[in-house]
Motif scaffolding. Structure first.
Motif, PDB file in Angstrom:
ATOM      1  N   TYR A   1       8.511  84.161  -7.383  1.00 36.45           N
ATOM      2  CA  TYR A   1       7.290  84.323  -6.752  1.00 36.45           C
ATOM      3  C   TYR A   1       6.414  85.424  -6.921  1.00 36.45           C
ATOM      4  O   TYR A   1       7.785  86.211  -7.194  1.00 36.45           O
ATOM      5  N   GLY A   2       5.314  85.634  -6.645  1.00 41.42           N
ATOM      6  CA  GLY A   2       4.101  87.380  -6.690  1.00 41.42           C
ATOM      7  C   GLY A   2       4.526  87.894  -5.072  1.00 41.42           C
ATOM      8  O   GLY A   2       5.505  87.470  -4.307  1.00 41.42           O
ATOM      9  N   VAL A   3       4.253  88.582  -5.308  1.00 45.28           N
ATOM     10  CA  VAL A   3       4.416  90.009  -4.098  1.00 45.28           C
ATOM     11  C   VAL A   3       3.866  89.535  -2.924  1.00 45.28           C
ATOM     12  O   VAL A   3       4.388  90.446  -1.614  1.00 45.28           O
ATOM     13  N   GLY A   4       3.407  88.660  -2.438  1.00 46.58           N
ATOM     14  CA  GLY A   4       2.511  88.631  -1.604  1.00 46.58           C
ATOM     15  C   GLY A   4       3.369  86.956  -0.614  1.00 46.58           C
ATOM     16  O   GLY A   4       2.987  86.938   0.156  1.00 46.58           O
ATOM     17  N   GLN A   5       4.315  86.952  -0.994  1.00 45.28           N
ATOM     18  CA  GLN A   5       4.797  85.634  -0.871  1.00 45.28           C
ATOM     19  C   GLN A   5       5.546  85.800   0.807  1.00 45.28           C
ATOM     20  O   GLN A   5       6.341  86.093   0.673  1.00 45.28           O
ATOM     21  N   PRO A   6       5.003  84.954   1.847  1.00 46.41           N
ATOM     22  CA  PRO A   6       5.914  85.533   2.848  1.00 46.41           C
ATOM     23  C   PRO A   6       7.172  84.062   2.536  1.00 46.41           C
ATOM     24  O   PRO A   6       7.031  83.382   1.777  1.00 46.41           O
ATOM     25  N   VAL A   7       8.046  85.402   3.150  1.00 42.52           N
ATOM     26  CA  VAL A   7       9.326  83.472   4.076  1.00 42.52           C
ATOM     27  C   VAL A   7       8.848  82.782   5.417  1.00 42.52           C
ATOM     28  O   VAL A   7       8.308  83.086   5.913  1.00 42.52           O
ATOM     29  N   THR A   8       8.772  81.458   4.971  1.00 45.21           N
ATOM     30  CA  THR A   8       8.430  80.811   6.803  1.00 45.21           C
ATOM     31  C   THR A   8      10.165  80.035   6.770  1.00 45.21           C
ATOM     32  O   THR A   8      10.479  79.601   6.254  1.00 45.21           O
ATOM     33  N   ALA A   9       9.920  79.751   8.184  1.00 44.47           N
ATOM     34  CA  ALA A   9      11.216  78.958   8.821  1.00 44.47           C
ATOM     35  C   ALA A   9      10.642  77.874   9.448  1.00 44.47           C
ATOM     36  O   ALA A   9      10.217  78.688  10.584  1.00 44.47           O
ATOM     37  N   GLU A  10      11.006  76.641   9.462  1.00 44.76           N
ATOM     38  CA  GLU A  10      10.316  75.805   9.505  1.00 44.76           C
ATOM     39  C   GLU A  10      11.762  75.108  10.906  1.00 44.76           C
ATOM     40  O   GLU A  10      12.652  74.522  10.738  1.00 44.76           O
ATOM     41  N   LEU A  11      10.956  74.826  12.530  1.00 46.23           N
ATOM     42  CA  LEU A  11      12.415  74.167  13.310  1.00 46.23           C
ATOM     43  C   LEU A  11      12.023  73.419  13.693  1.00 46.23           C
ATOM     44  O   LEU A  11      10.771  72.650  13.448  1.00 46.23           O
ATOM     45  N   SER A  12      13.108  72.129  13.756  1.00 46.55           N
ATOM     46  CA  SER A  12      13.264  71.171  14.067  1.00 46.55           C
ATOM     47  C   SER A  12      13.097  70.590  15.421  1.00 46.55           C
ATOM     48  O   SER A  12      11.702  69.405  16.122  1.00 46.55           O
ATOM     49  N   GLU A  13      12.557  71.610  16.458  1.00 42.09           N
ATOM     50  CA  GLU A  13      12.351  71.075  17.964  1.00 42.09           C
ATOM     51  C   GLU A  13      11.465  72.962  18.455  1.00 42.09           C
ATOM     52  O   GLU A  13      12.107  73.459  17.689  1.00 42.09           O
ATOM     53  N   PRO A  14      10.380  72.527  19.245  1.00 43.30           N
ATOM     54  CA  PRO A  14       9.644  73.192  19.671  1.00 43.30           C
ATOM     55  C   PRO A  14      11.375  74.395  20.261  1.00 43.30           C
ATOM     56  O   PRO A  14      12.039  74.244  20.617  1.00 43.30           O
ATOM     57  N   VAL A  15      10.194  76.222  20.088  1.00 38.92           N
ATOM     58  CA  VAL A  15      11.109  77.205  20.822  1.00 38.92           C
ATOM     59  C   VAL A  15      10.303  77.799  21.923  1.00 38.92           C
ATOM     60  O   VAL A  15       9.424  78.984  20.968  1.00 38.92           O
ATOM     61  N   GLN A  16       9.868  77.915  22.672  1.00 37.64           N
ATOM     62  CA  GLN A  16       8.573  78.344  23.785  1.00 37.64           C
ATOM     63  C   GLN A  16       9.033  79.779  24.387  1.00 37.64           C
ATOM     64  O   GLN A  16       8.756  80.163  24.545  1.00 37.64           O
ATOM     65  N   ASP A  17      10.651  79.322  24.793  1.00 37.81           N
ATOM     66  CA  ASP A  17      10.330  80.011  26.125  1.00 37.81           C
ATOM     67  C   ASP A  17      10.925  81.989  24.732  1.00 37.81           C
ATOM     68  O   ASP A  17      11.860  82.058  24.115  1.00 37.81           O
ATOM     69  N   PRO A  18      10.597  83.333  25.790  1.00 33.34           N
ATOM     70  CA  PRO A  18      11.255  84.445  25.202  1.00 33.34           C
ATOM     71  C   PRO A  18      12.266  84.986  24.480  1.00 33.34           C
ATOM     72  O   PRO A  18      12.969  85.069  23.032  1.00 33.34           O
ATOM     73  N   ALA A  19      13.051  84.321  25.697  1.00 35.90           N
ATOM     74  CA  ALA A  19      14.706  84.536  25.245  1.00 35.90           C
ATOM     75  C   ALA A  19      15.270  83.903  24.543  1.00 35.90           C
ATOM     76  O   ALA A  19      15.534  83.829  23.626  1.00 35.90           O
ATOM     77  N   ALA A  20      14.742  82.351  24.260  1.00 35.84           N
ATOM     78  CA  ALA A  20      15.540  81.453  23.194  1.00 35.84           C
ATOM     79  C   ALA A  20      14.889  81.919  22.305  1.00 35.84           C
ATOM     80  O   ALA A  20      15.511  81.984  20.517  1.00 35.84           O
ATOM     81  N   ARG A  21      13.212  82.578  21.593  1.00 36.16           N
ATOM     82  CA  ARG A  21      12.827  82.739  20.668  1.00 36.16           C
ATOM     83  C   ARG A  21      14.053  83.511  19.879  1.00 36.16           C
ATOM     84  O   ARG A  21      14.007  84.328  18.880  1.00 36.16           O
ATOM     85  N   ALA A  22      14.386  84.945  21.097  1.00 36.87           N
ATOM     86  CA  ALA A  22      14.935  85.964  20.682  1.00 36.87           C
ATOM     87  C   ALA A  22      16.015  85.241  19.927  1.00 36.87           C
ATOM     88  O   ALA A  22      16.643  86.162  19.050  1.00 36.87           O
ATOM     89  N   VAL A  23      17.196  84.343  20.938  1.00 40.82           N
ATOM     90  CA  VAL A  23      18.319  84.094  19.964  1.00 40.82           C
ATOM     91  C   VAL A  23      18.149  83.766  18.325  1.00 40.82           C
ATOM     92  O   VAL A  23      18.941  83.703  17.793  1.00 40.82           O
ATOM     93  N   VAL A  24      17.534  82.914  18.717  1.00 37.80           N
ATOM     94  CA  VAL A  24      16.957  81.866  17.087  1.00 37.80           C
ATOM     95  C   VAL A  24      16.812  83.422  15.873  1.00 37.80           C
ATOM     96  O   VAL A  24      17.319  83.251  15.126  1.00 37.80           O
ATOM     97  N   GLU A  25      15.592  84.761  16.673  1.00 43.61           N
ATOM     98  CA  GLU A  25      14.931  85.253  14.950  1.00 43.61           C
ATOM     99  C   GLU A  25      16.238  86.045  15.324  1.00 43.61           C
ATOM    100  O   GLU A  25      16.384  86.437  14.158  1.00 43.61           O
ATOM    101  N   ARG A  26      16.600  86.274  15.759  1.00 46.84           N
ATOM    102  CA  ARG A  26      18.476  87.384  15.610  1.00 46.84           C
ATOM    103  C   ARG A  26      19.388  86.744  14.335  1.00 46.84           C
ATOM    104  O   ARG A  26      19.654  87.406  13.750  1.00 46.84           O
ATOM    105  N   THR A  27      19.139  85.248  14.615  1.00 42.14           N
ATOM    106  CA  THR A  27      20.079  84.839  13.446  1.00 42.14           C
ATOM    107  C   THR A  27      19.680  84.662  12.646  1.00 42.14           C
ATOM    108  O   THR A  27      19.905  83.976  11.249  1.00 42.14           O
ATOM    109  N   LEU A  28      18.028  85.224  11.970  1.00 44.77           N
ATOM    110  CA  LEU A  28      17.531  84.500  11.084  1.00 44.77           C
ATOM    111  C   LEU A  28      17.483  86.325  10.136  1.00 44.77           C
ATOM    112  O   LEU A  28      16.877  86.762   9.913  1.00 44.77           O
ATOM    113  N   ARG A  29      18.814  85.346   9.111  1.00 43.61           N
ATOM    114  CA  ARG A  29      18.587  87.065   8.117  1.00 43.61           C
ATOM    115  C   ARG A  29      18.150  86.901   6.989  1.00 43.61           C
ATOM    116  O   ARG A  29      17.665  86.051   5.565  1.00 43.61           O
TER     117      ARG A  29
END
Length: 416
Positions: A149-177
Protein backbone atom coordinates in the motif's frame (compact mmCIF):
# COMPACT_ATOMS: atom_id res chain seq x y z
CA UNK A 1 4.03 -14.69 40.68
CA UNK A 2 4.27 -14.08 44.45
CA UNK A 3 7.06 -15.42 46.64
CA UNK A 4 7.33 -15.17 50.42
CA UNK A 5 9.30 -16.92 53.15
CA UNK A 6 7.37 -17.44 56.38
CA UNK A 7 8.75 -16.47 59.81
CA UNK A 8 8.85 -20.15 60.75
CA UNK A 9 10.87 -21.00 57.67
CA UNK A 10 13.29 -18.15 58.33
CA UNK A 11 13.75 -19.32 61.94
CA UNK A 12 14.39 -22.85 60.76
CA UNK A 13 17.02 -21.62 58.33
CA UNK A 14 18.70 -19.40 60.93
CA UNK A 15 18.84 -22.24 63.46
CA UNK A 16 20.29 -24.52 60.81
CA UNK A 17 23.17 -22.24 59.81
CA UNK A 18 25.40 -22.70 62.91
CA UNK A 19 25.03 -26.45 62.52
CA UNK A 20 25.77 -26.51 58.80
CA UNK A 21 28.83 -28.74 59.04
CA UNK A 22 27.10 -31.11 61.45
CA UNK A 23 24.07 -31.39 59.20
CA UNK A 24 26.25 -31.99 56.18
CA UNK A 25 28.01 -34.76 58.08
CA UNK A 26 24.72 -36.30 59.10
CA UNK A 27 23.50 -36.17 55.53
CA UNK A 28 26.64 -37.88 54.35
CA UNK A 29 25.94 -40.70 56.82
CA UNK A 30 22.48 -41.14 55.26
CA UNK A 31 20.14 -39.69 57.87
CA UNK A 32 18.80 -36.35 59.13
CA UNK A 33 16.02 -34.98 61.28
CA UNK A 34 16.07 -31.66 59.37
CA UNK A 35 12.59 -31.13 57.85
CA UNK A 36 14.11 -29.07 55.02
CA UNK A 37 15.95 -32.16 53.81
CA UNK A 38 12.77 -34.22 53.44
CA UNK A 39 10.87 -34.58 50.20
CA UNK A 40 7.86 -32.20 50.20
CA UNK A 41 4.65 -33.90 51.24
CA UNK A 42 1.34 -33.73 49.35
CA UNK A 43 -0.47 -30.70 50.77
CA UNK A 44 -3.75 -31.28 48.91
CA UNK A 45 -5.58 -31.73 52.20
CA UNK A 46 -4.06 -28.62 53.74
CA UNK A 47 -4.60 -26.20 50.84
CA UNK A 48 -7.98 -25.17 49.46
CA UNK A 49 -8.94 -23.42 46.20
CA UNK A 50 -12.19 -21.59 45.52
CA UNK A 51 -12.56 -23.60 42.30
CA UNK A 52 -14.58 -26.77 42.75
CA UNK A 53 -13.13 -29.87 41.16
CA UNK A 54 -14.86 -30.65 37.88
CA UNK A 55 -16.36 -27.16 37.62
CA UNK A 56 -15.25 -24.23 35.49
CA UNK A 57 -14.13 -21.05 37.22
CA UNK A 58 -15.73 -17.67 36.65
CA UNK A 59 -13.01 -15.63 34.87
CA UNK A 60 -14.40 -12.40 36.31
CA UNK A 61 -13.57 -13.51 39.88
CA UNK A 62 -10.12 -13.91 41.47
CA UNK A 63 -8.71 -17.32 42.29
CA UNK A 64 -8.24 -17.80 46.04
CA UNK A 65 -5.90 -20.23 47.79
CA UNK A 66 -6.29 -20.80 51.55
CA UNK A 67 -4.23 -22.71 54.12
CA UNK A 68 -5.88 -25.11 56.58
CA UNK A 69 -4.98 -26.78 59.87
CA UNK A 70 -2.05 -24.63 60.89
CA UNK A 71 -0.38 -24.71 57.47
CA UNK A 72 1.27 -21.61 56.09
CA UNK A 73 1.50 -20.75 52.39
CA UNK A 74 5.04 -19.77 51.44
CA UNK A 75 4.80 -19.45 47.67
CA UNK A 76 2.18 -19.54 44.88
CA UNK A 77 2.65 -19.48 41.12
CA UNK A 78 -0.23 -19.41 38.66
CA UNK A 79 0.30 -19.79 34.92
CA UNK A 80 -1.83 -20.08 31.81
CA UNK A 81 -1.42 -22.72 29.10
CA UNK A 82 1.29 -20.64 27.42
CA UNK A 83 3.32 -20.42 30.64
CA UNK A 84 2.51 -16.76 31.33
CA UNK A 85 2.35 -15.87 35.02
CA UNK A 86 -0.79 -14.43 36.60
CA UNK A 87 -0.11 -11.80 39.25
CA UNK A 88 -1.28 -12.42 42.79
CA UNK A 89 -0.93 -11.31 46.39
CA UNK A 90 0.03 -13.39 49.45
CA UNK A 91 -1.28 -12.40 52.88
CA UNK A 92 1.50 -11.41 55.35
CA UNK A 93 0.61 -14.30 57.66
CA UNK A 94 0.66 -16.84 54.82
CA UNK A 95 -2.96 -17.83 55.40
CA UNK A 96 -4.24 -17.02 51.92
CA UNK A 97 -3.33 -15.93 48.39
CA UNK A 98 -5.51 -14.43 45.66
CA UNK A 99 -4.94 -13.58 42.02
CA UNK A 100 -4.84 -9.91 41.03
CA UNK A 101 -4.18 -10.32 37.31
CA UNK A 102 -7.03 -10.62 34.80
CA UNK A 103 -8.15 -14.10 33.79
CA UNK A 104 -9.19 -15.09 30.30
CA UNK A 105 -12.45 -16.81 29.42
CA UNK A 106 -12.24 -20.37 28.10
CA UNK A 107 -8.64 -20.78 29.27
CA UNK A 108 -6.68 -23.36 31.29
CA UNK A 109 -4.63 -22.43 34.35
CA UNK A 110 -2.26 -24.25 36.68
CA UNK A 111 -1.71 -23.26 40.32
CA UNK A 112 1.38 -24.47 42.21
CA UNK A 113 1.36 -23.93 45.97
CA UNK A 114 4.22 -24.37 48.46
CA UNK A 115 3.42 -24.70 52.18
CA UNK A 116 5.07 -25.19 55.54
CA UNK A 117 3.62 -26.91 58.59
CA UNK A 118 4.23 -26.07 62.25
CA UNK A 119 7.35 -28.25 62.31
CA UNK A 120 8.83 -26.59 59.24
CA UNK A 121 8.12 -29.50 56.88
CA UNK A 122 7.55 -28.47 53.26
CA UNK A 123 4.38 -29.31 51.34
CA UNK A 124 3.33 -28.94 47.71
CA UNK A 125 0.05 -28.89 45.86
CA UNK A 126 -0.55 -28.50 42.12
CA UNK A 127 -4.04 -27.97 40.73
CA UNK A 128 -5.36 -27.23 37.25
CA UNK A 129 -8.69 -25.78 36.18
CA UNK A 130 -10.50 -24.19 33.25
CA UNK A 131 -12.42 -20.93 33.13
CA UNK A 132 -15.92 -20.70 31.71
CA UNK A 133 -16.32 -19.67 28.07
CA UNK A 134 -17.51 -16.14 27.36
CA UNK A 135 -21.20 -15.30 27.06
CA UNK A 136 -20.41 -12.98 24.14
CA UNK A 137 -17.30 -12.61 22.02
CA UNK A 138 -15.90 -9.37 20.65
CA UNK A 139 -14.14 -10.09 17.36
CA UNK A 140 -11.82 -7.73 15.52
CA UNK A 141 -11.41 -7.61 11.74
CA UNK A 142 -8.34 -5.68 10.59
CA UNK A 143 -8.04 -3.90 7.28
CA UNK A 144 -6.91 -3.59 4.67
CA UNK A 145 -6.02 -7.15 3.74
CA UNK A 146 -2.34 -8.06 3.66
CA UNK A 147 -0.54 -6.51 0.70
CA UNK A 148 1.41 -3.50 -0.55
CA UNK A 149 0.00 0.00 0.00
CA UNK A 150 0.88 3.66 -0.24
CA UNK A 151 2.27 5.83 2.54
CA UNK A 152 -1.16 7.25 3.44
CA UNK A 153 -2.95 3.96 4.11
CA UNK A 154 -4.56 3.85 7.58
CA UNK A 155 -5.01 0.57 9.44
CA UNK A 156 -8.63 -0.16 10.35
CA UNK A 157 -10.17 -2.32 13.07
CA UNK A 158 -13.85 -3.27 12.82
CA UNK A 159 -15.46 -4.64 16.01
CA UNK A 160 -18.25 -7.21 15.97
CA UNK A 161 -20.10 -5.37 18.76
CA UNK A 162 -20.26 -1.71 19.80
CA UNK A 163 -17.97 -0.58 22.62
CA UNK A 164 -18.88 2.77 24.15
CA UNK A 165 -17.66 2.77 27.75
CA UNK A 166 -14.27 4.57 28.01
CA UNK A 167 -12.80 1.89 30.29
CA UNK A 168 -13.88 -0.90 27.93
CA UNK A 169 -12.45 1.03 24.98
CA UNK A 170 -9.14 1.29 26.79
CA UNK A 171 -9.12 -2.49 27.33
CA UNK A 172 -9.71 -3.09 23.62
CA UNK A 173 -7.25 -0.48 22.41
CA UNK A 174 -4.51 -1.77 24.70
CA UNK A 175 -4.66 -5.18 23.00
CA UNK A 176 -4.51 -3.92 19.40
CA UNK A 177 -0.88 -4.10 18.37
CA UNK A 178 0.82 -2.39 15.45
CA UNK A 179 4.49 -3.31 15.04
CA UNK A 180 6.59 -1.79 12.29
CA UNK A 181 10.08 -1.63 10.88
CA UNK A 182 11.22 1.09 11.04
CA UNK A 183 9.39 2.15 14.22
CA UNK A 184 7.06 5.14 13.82
CA UNK A 185 5.00 7.03 16.38
CA UNK A 186 1.28 6.39 15.91
CA UNK A 187 -2.07 6.02 17.67
CA UNK A 188 -5.54 4.50 17.33
CA UNK A 189 -8.55 6.77 16.89
CA UNK A 190 -12.14 5.70 17.65
CA UNK A 191 -14.20 6.67 14.60
CA UNK A 192 -17.36 5.32 16.25
CA UNK A 193 -18.34 2.59 18.71
CA UNK A 194 -17.35 -0.19 16.31
CA UNK A 195 -14.56 1.29 14.19
CA UNK A 196 -10.98 2.34 14.92
CA UNK A 197 -8.35 3.75 12.58
CA UNK A 198 -4.59 3.73 13.17
CA UNK A 199 -2.16 6.12 11.52
CA UNK A 200 1.34 7.38 12.25
CA UNK A 201 2.01 10.98 13.21
CA UNK A 202 3.42 11.50 9.71
CA UNK A 203 2.97 9.41 6.56
CA UNK A 204 4.43 5.92 6.74
CA UNK A 205 8.08 5.91 5.67
CA UNK A 206 8.55 4.29 2.27
CA UNK A 207 9.14 0.52 2.43
CA UNK A 208 7.96 0.13 6.03
CA UNK A 209 6.69 -3.33 7.00
CA UNK A 210 3.67 -3.15 9.32
CA UNK A 211 2.37 -6.13 11.30
CA UNK A 212 -1.04 -5.79 12.94
CA UNK A 213 -2.56 -8.23 15.41
CA UNK A 214 -4.73 -8.37 18.53
CA UNK A 215 -4.05 -9.87 21.96
CA UNK A 216 -7.75 -9.61 22.78
CA UNK A 217 -8.80 -13.26 22.80
CA UNK A 218 -10.16 -14.30 26.20
CA UNK A 219 -9.72 -10.84 27.73
CA UNK A 220 -12.68 -9.38 29.62
CA UNK A 221 -13.92 -6.22 27.91
CA UNK A 222 -17.06 -5.45 29.91
CA UNK A 223 -19.74 -7.48 31.68
CA UNK A 224 -20.06 -10.81 29.88
CA UNK A 225 -18.20 -9.54 26.80
CA UNK A 226 -14.79 -11.11 26.18
CA UNK A 227 -12.32 -10.82 23.35
CA UNK A 228 -12.57 -13.33 20.52
CA UNK A 229 -10.14 -14.51 17.85
CA UNK A 230 -8.79 -12.30 15.08
CA UNK A 231 -6.54 -12.64 12.06
CA UNK A 232 -3.33 -10.63 11.75
CA UNK A 233 -2.44 -8.62 8.67
CA UNK A 234 0.86 -7.45 7.24
CA UNK A 235 1.17 -4.28 5.17
CA UNK A 236 4.21 -3.48 3.07
CA UNK A 237 4.49 0.21 2.27
CA UNK A 238 5.70 1.10 -1.21
CA UNK A 239 7.40 4.23 -2.52
CA UNK A 240 6.21 7.59 -1.24
CA UNK A 241 3.91 8.75 -4.05
CA UNK A 242 1.97 12.01 -3.67
CA UNK A 243 -0.18 13.73 -6.27
CA UNK A 244 -0.79 17.41 -5.49
CA UNK A 245 -3.44 19.21 -7.55
CA UNK A 246 -3.64 23.00 -7.54
CA UNK A 247 -7.21 23.57 -8.66
CA UNK A 248 -6.59 27.27 -9.18
CA UNK A 249 -3.59 26.60 -11.43
CA UNK A 250 -5.35 23.64 -13.16
CA UNK A 251 -2.26 21.49 -12.69
CA UNK A 252 -1.28 18.28 -10.90
CA UNK A 253 2.29 17.49 -9.84
CA UNK A 254 3.17 13.89 -8.99
CA UNK A 255 6.04 13.31 -6.56
CA UNK A 256 7.87 10.04 -6.01
CA UNK A 257 10.06 9.80 -2.92
CA UNK A 258 10.19 13.59 -2.77
CA UNK A 259 11.08 14.18 -6.42
CA UNK A 260 8.64 15.70 -8.94
CA UNK A 261 8.27 13.14 -11.73
CA UNK A 262 5.36 14.48 -13.80
CA UNK A 263 3.31 17.66 -14.24
CA UNK A 264 -0.18 17.10 -15.66
CA UNK A 265 -2.69 19.68 -16.96
CA UNK A 266 -6.06 18.98 -15.31
CA UNK A 267 -9.57 20.27 -14.90
CA UNK A 268 -11.38 20.03 -11.57
CA UNK A 269 -14.89 20.81 -10.32
CA UNK A 270 -16.73 23.79 -11.75
CA UNK A 271 -18.81 26.18 -9.61
CA UNK A 272 -21.51 24.23 -7.81
CA UNK A 273 -19.44 21.03 -8.09
CA UNK A 274 -16.10 22.22 -6.68
CA UNK A 275 -13.59 19.48 -5.92
CA UNK A 276 -12.92 18.87 -2.23
CA UNK A 277 -9.76 20.38 -0.81
CA UNK A 278 -7.47 18.44 1.46
CA UNK A 279 -5.69 15.12 1.66
CA UNK A 280 -7.33 12.01 0.23
CA UNK A 281 -6.08 8.45 -0.06
CA UNK A 282 -6.45 6.25 -3.13
CA UNK A 283 -9.28 3.78 -2.38
CA UNK A 284 -9.22 1.68 -5.55
CA UNK A 285 -8.78 1.67 -9.31
CA UNK A 286 -11.06 0.73 -12.19
CA UNK A 287 -9.84 0.49 -15.76
CA UNK A 288 -13.41 1.21 -16.89
CA UNK A 289 -16.43 2.62 -15.07
CA UNK A 290 -19.77 4.00 -16.27
CA UNK A 291 -20.37 7.42 -14.72
CA UNK A 292 -23.88 8.83 -14.52
CA UNK A 293 -25.01 12.17 -13.15
CA UNK A 294 -27.89 10.52 -11.32
CA UNK A 295 -25.34 8.88 -8.97
CA UNK A 296 -24.55 12.30 -7.48
CA UNK A 297 -28.09 13.68 -7.54
CA UNK A 298 -28.22 15.28 -11.00
CA UNK A 299 -31.62 14.82 -12.60
CA UNK A 300 -31.85 13.17 -16.00
CA UNK A 301 -32.51 15.64 -18.78
CA UNK A 302 -31.01 18.60 -16.90
CA UNK A 303 -28.24 20.71 -18.40
CA UNK A 304 -25.71 19.02 -16.10
CA UNK A 305 -26.85 15.46 -16.80
CA UNK A 306 -24.25 13.01 -18.11
CA UNK A 307 -23.81 9.30 -18.85
CA UNK A 308 -20.24 8.56 -19.91
CA UNK A 309 -17.87 5.60 -20.34
CA UNK A 310 -14.77 6.51 -18.33
CA UNK A 311 -11.35 4.87 -18.51
CA UNK A 312 -8.37 4.70 -16.15
CA UNK A 313 -10.34 5.80 -13.09
CA UNK A 314 -8.60 6.10 -9.71
CA UNK A 315 -11.11 6.49 -6.86
CA UNK A 316 -10.44 8.85 -3.93
CA UNK A 317 -13.89 9.10 -2.26
CA UNK A 318 -16.76 6.66 -1.80
CA UNK A 319 -19.20 9.25 -3.14
CA UNK A 320 -17.63 9.05 -6.59
CA UNK A 321 -14.69 11.42 -6.85
CA UNK A 322 -12.04 10.04 -9.21
CA UNK A 323 -8.91 11.00 -11.07
CA UNK A 324 -9.69 9.78 -14.59
CA UNK A 325 -9.37 10.18 -18.34
CA UNK A 326 -11.60 12.97 -19.68
CA UNK A 327 -10.91 13.31 -23.42
CA UNK A 328 -14.06 15.42 -23.83
CA UNK A 329 -12.53 18.23 -21.75
CA UNK A 330 -8.95 18.28 -23.06
CA UNK A 331 -9.48 21.81 -24.38
CA UNK A 332 -10.12 23.02 -20.84
CA UNK A 333 -7.41 21.03 -19.08
CA UNK A 334 -4.76 23.38 -17.77
CA UNK A 335 -7.08 26.36 -18.33
CA UNK A 336 -10.50 25.99 -16.76
CA UNK A 337 -12.42 23.89 -14.24
CA UNK A 338 -15.39 22.26 -15.96
CA UNK A 339 -15.93 18.87 -14.26
CA UNK A 340 -18.58 17.72 -11.81
CA UNK A 341 -15.99 17.27 -9.05
CA UNK A 342 -13.54 14.74 -10.46
CA UNK A 343 -10.03 15.55 -11.61
CA UNK A 344 -9.95 15.07 -15.38
CA UNK A 345 -6.91 14.71 -17.63
CA UNK A 346 -5.95 13.34 -21.03
CA UNK A 347 -6.26 9.62 -21.65
CA UNK A 348 -2.47 9.25 -21.88
CA UNK A 349 -1.92 11.06 -18.58
CA UNK A 350 -4.74 9.14 -16.88
CA UNK A 351 -3.22 5.83 -18.00
CA UNK A 352 0.19 6.90 -16.70
CA UNK A 353 -1.36 7.98 -13.39
CA UNK A 354 -3.31 4.71 -13.13
CA UNK A 355 -0.12 2.70 -13.68
CA UNK A 356 2.01 4.68 -11.22
CA UNK A 357 -0.17 4.95 -8.13
CA UNK A 358 -1.57 2.30 -5.82
CA UNK A 359 -4.17 2.03 -3.08
CA UNK A 360 -3.01 4.09 -0.10
CA UNK A 361 -1.13 6.74 -2.11
CA UNK A 362 -1.79 10.40 -1.35
CA UNK A 363 -3.94 12.65 -3.57
CA UNK A 364 -4.02 16.22 -2.25
CA UNK A 365 -6.07 19.12 -3.59
CA UNK A 366 -5.38 22.78 -2.84
CA UNK A 367 -6.80 26.02 -4.19
CA UNK A 368 -10.33 24.74 -4.80
CA UNK A 369 -13.51 26.56 -3.82
CA UNK A 370 -14.82 23.27 -2.40
CA UNK A 371 -15.08 22.20 1.23
CA UNK A 372 -12.29 20.29 2.95
CA UNK A 373 -12.35 16.51 2.79
CA UNK A 374 -13.99 15.09 5.93
CA UNK A 375 -11.95 12.64 8.02
CA UNK A 376 -14.06 9.48 7.99
CA UNK A 377 -17.40 9.48 6.21
CA UNK A 378 -16.31 9.51 2.56
CA UNK A 379 -13.06 7.61 2.33
CA UNK A 380 -9.80 8.06 4.20
CA UNK A 381 -9.61 11.72 5.13
CA UNK A 382 -7.69 10.81 8.30
CA UNK A 383 -4.73 13.04 7.41
CA UNK A 384 -6.88 16.18 7.50
CA UNK A 385 -6.89 15.98 11.30
CA UNK A 386 -3.98 17.44 13.24
CA UNK A 387 -1.94 15.01 15.33
CA UNK A 388 -3.33 16.61 18.50
CA UNK A 389 -6.91 16.07 17.27
CA UNK A 390 -6.07 12.52 16.30
CA UNK A 391 -4.72 11.64 19.74
CA UNK A 392 -7.88 12.97 21.37
CA UNK A 393 -9.75 10.12 19.68
CA UNK A 394 -7.65 7.51 21.49
CA UNK A 395 -8.97 5.92 24.68
CA UNK A 396 -5.38 5.76 25.94
CA UNK A 397 -3.90 9.06 24.76
CA UNK A 398 -6.81 11.53 25.07
CA UNK A 399 -6.11 14.30 27.56
CA UNK A 400 -2.51 13.22 28.11
CA UNK A 401 0.63 15.03 27.12
CA UNK A 402 2.39 13.33 24.23
CA UNK A 403 4.96 10.82 25.41
CA UNK A 404 3.32 10.17 28.80
CA UNK A 405 0.22 8.09 28.08
CA UNK A 406 -0.22 4.34 27.61
CA UNK A 407 -0.75 4.90 23.90
CA UNK A 408 2.78 6.25 23.64
CA UNK A 409 4.27 3.17 25.26
CA UNK A 410 2.14 1.04 22.91
CA UNK A 411 3.14 2.93 19.80
CA UNK A 412 4.71 1.23 16.82
CA UNK A 413 7.53 -0.99 17.94
CA UNK A 414 10.47 -2.20 15.89
CA UNK A 415 10.30 -5.86 14.97
CA UNK A 416 13.24 -7.76 16.44
Amino acid sequence: MTMSHSPRRRRALLHALPLASLLLGATACGGSDNPLADRPYDAAGQVGLNVQQGHKADPSKPVEVTARGGEQITDVTMTDAAGRFIKGELAPDGSRWHSTGALSAGAHYTVRVSTEDEDGAQGRRTAGFDTSPADRLLRVAFGPKSGTYGVGQPVTAELSEPVQDPAARAVVERTLRVDAAPAVQGAWHWVDNRTLHYRPKEYWPAHTVVDVHANLEGIKVAGGLYGGPSRPVRLTIGDRVEAVTDAGAHSMTVFKNGEAVRSIPVTTGKPGFATRNGIKVVLGQEAFVRMRGTSIGIAEGSSDAYDLPVYWATRVTWSGEYVHAAPWSEGSQGWENVSHGCTGMSTANAKWFFDNVRVGDIVKVVGSAGATMTPFDNGFGDWNMSWEQWREGSALAAGKREGTGPADTARLRPRL
